[in-house]
Design a protein around this motif. Structure first.
Motif, PDB file in Angstrom:
ATOM      1  N   ARG A  58       0.723  -1.122  -0.057  1.00  0.00           N
ATOM      2  CA  ARG A  58      -0.046  -0.135  -0.139  1.00  0.00           C
ATOM      3  C   ARG A  58       0.825   1.278  -0.207  1.00  0.00           C
ATOM      4  NH1 ARG A  58      -2.845   0.631   4.705  1.00  0.00           N
ATOM      5  NH2 ARG A  58      -1.401  -0.732   5.724  1.00  0.00           N
ATOM      6  N   SER A  59       2.191   1.110   0.339  1.00  0.00           N
ATOM      7  CA  SER A  59       3.107   2.177   0.156  1.00  0.00           C
ATOM      8  C   SER A  59       3.189   2.975  -0.912  1.00  0.00           C
ATOM      9  CB  SER A  59       4.445   1.758   0.745  1.00  0.00           C
ATOM     10  OG  SER A  59       5.418   2.823   0.774  1.00  0.00           O
ATOM     11  N   LEU A  60       3.534   4.323  -1.158  1.00  0.00           N
ATOM     12  CA  LEU A  60       3.821   5.041  -2.169  1.00  0.00           C
ATOM     13  C   LEU A  60       5.141   4.694  -2.646  1.00  0.00           C
ATOM     14  CD1 LEU A  60       2.465   8.630  -1.352  1.00  0.00           C
ATOM     15  CD2 LEU A  60       1.303   6.702  -2.781  1.00  0.00           C
ATOM     16  N   SER A  61       5.900   4.038  -1.784  1.00  0.00           N
ATOM     17  CA  SER A  61       7.285   3.274  -2.403  1.00  0.00           C
ATOM     18  C   SER A  61       7.106   1.912  -2.122  1.00  0.00           C
ATOM     19  CB  SER A  61       8.255   4.117  -1.403  1.00  0.00           C
ATOM     20  OG  SER A  61       9.483   3.683  -1.609  1.00  0.00           O
ATOM     21  N   PRO A  62       6.255   1.158  -2.677  1.00  0.00           N
ATOM     22  CA  PRO A  62       6.200  -0.201  -2.427  1.00  0.00           C
ATOM     23  C   PRO A  62       7.503  -1.277  -2.536  1.00  0.00           C
ATOM     24  CG  PRO A  62       5.258   0.183  -4.401  1.00  0.00           C
ATOM     25  CD  PRO A  62       5.567   1.529  -3.992  1.00  0.00           C
ATOM     26  N   TRP A  63       7.357  -2.232  -1.672  1.00  0.00           N
ATOM     27  CA  TRP A  63       8.488  -3.266  -1.895  1.00  0.00           C
ATOM     28  C   TRP A  63       8.269  -4.683  -1.735  1.00  0.00           C
ATOM     29  CZ3 TRP A  63       7.349  -0.265   2.492  1.00  0.00           C
ATOM     30  CH2 TRP A  63       7.217  -1.121   3.589  1.00  0.00           C
ATOM     31  N   SER A  64       8.875  -5.455  -2.304  1.00  0.00           N
ATOM     32  CA  SER A  64       8.454  -6.958  -1.869  1.00  0.00           C
ATOM     33  C   SER A  64       9.719  -7.449  -1.016  1.00  0.00           C
ATOM     34  CB  SER A  64       8.756  -7.683  -3.353  1.00  0.00           C
ATOM     35  OG  SER A  64      10.029  -7.628  -3.866  1.00  0.00           O
ATOM     36  N   TRP A  65       9.581  -8.773  -0.570  1.00  0.00           N
ATOM     37  CA  TRP A  65      10.172  -9.154   0.537  1.00  0.00           C
ATOM     38  C   TRP A  65      11.052 -10.497  -0.055  1.00  0.00           C
ATOM     39  CZ3 TRP A  65      10.984  -6.846   4.844  1.00  0.00           C
ATOM     40  CH2 TRP A  65       9.728  -6.124   5.547  1.00  0.00           C
ATOM     41  N   ARG A  66      12.475 -10.423   0.342  1.00  0.00           N
ATOM     42  CA  ARG A  66      13.257 -11.383  -0.332  1.00  0.00           C
ATOM     43  C   ARG A  66      14.002 -12.223   1.077  1.00  0.00           C
ATOM     44  NH1 ARG A  66      18.688 -10.233  -0.859  1.00  0.00           N
ATOM     45  NH2 ARG A  66      18.309  -8.097  -1.028  1.00  0.00           N
ATOM     46  N   SER A  67      13.943 -13.300   1.019  1.00  0.00           N
ATOM     47  CA  SER A  67      14.583 -13.996   2.165  1.00  0.00           C
ATOM     48  C   SER A  67      16.021 -14.515   1.642  1.00  0.00           C
ATOM     49  CB  SER A  67      13.761 -15.215   2.694  1.00  0.00           C
ATOM     50  OG  SER A  67      13.852 -16.125   1.640  1.00  0.00           O
TER      51      SER A  67
END
Length: 143
Positions: A58-67
């Motif tokens: 939902r962020s204006l600066s979205p991200w994804s997660w990497r493990s």
């Protein structure tokens, strides 16, 4: 769930280690030769560990997660944020002012324990981990 997992990974691993070290409330053995002390962990879990839902999307600066997983390390798996774009999303469809803003990662130092030579001794150190992304003014020659 990934956000909660990413935020709580350290708490969970520390709690597990605490349970293993204090199982059945038996007095802990003295530290093995070469280790200065034993570690003690609290079993209390903060209510702040609930997270903020799907904030990474939902962020204006979205991200994804990497493990990333490292054997003989506690926590063995760390989750890092990876910004989805170098630009921020515009809050209003059709506007391009998001290109005046850059999406950059926010870093947090995380305590990790690394097992020494497969034994019971651990070395504590900090690792810088991206925990989210934020919007900042784009760099110019003046700033």
């Amino acid at each position: 769930m990934k956000l909660r997992h990413g935020v709580c990974t350290l708490l969970v691993c520390c709690s597990v280690l605490w349970v293993v070290c204090s199982s059945s409330r038996v007095k802990a053995p003295p530290p093995p030769p070469g280790c200065d002390s034993m570690l003690a962990f609290s079993s209390e879990v903060s209510s702040l560990s609930e997270g903020n839902g799907n904030i990474h999307g939902r962020s204006l600066s979205p991200w994804s997660w990497r493990s990333s997983t490292v054997k003989n390390q506690i926590p063995s798996t760390l989750w890092e944020a990876e910004c989805s774009s170098s630009f921020c999303s515009s809050p209003n469809p059709g506007q391009t002012d998001g290109h005046n803003l850059n999406s950059v990662p926010i870093y947090q130092n995380v305590l990790v324990l690394k097992r020494q030579d497969g034994g019971r001794c651990y070395t504590a150190s900090y690792r810088s981990v991206a925990v989210g992304c934020t919007c900042v003014l784009a760099k110019t020659n003046q700033n």
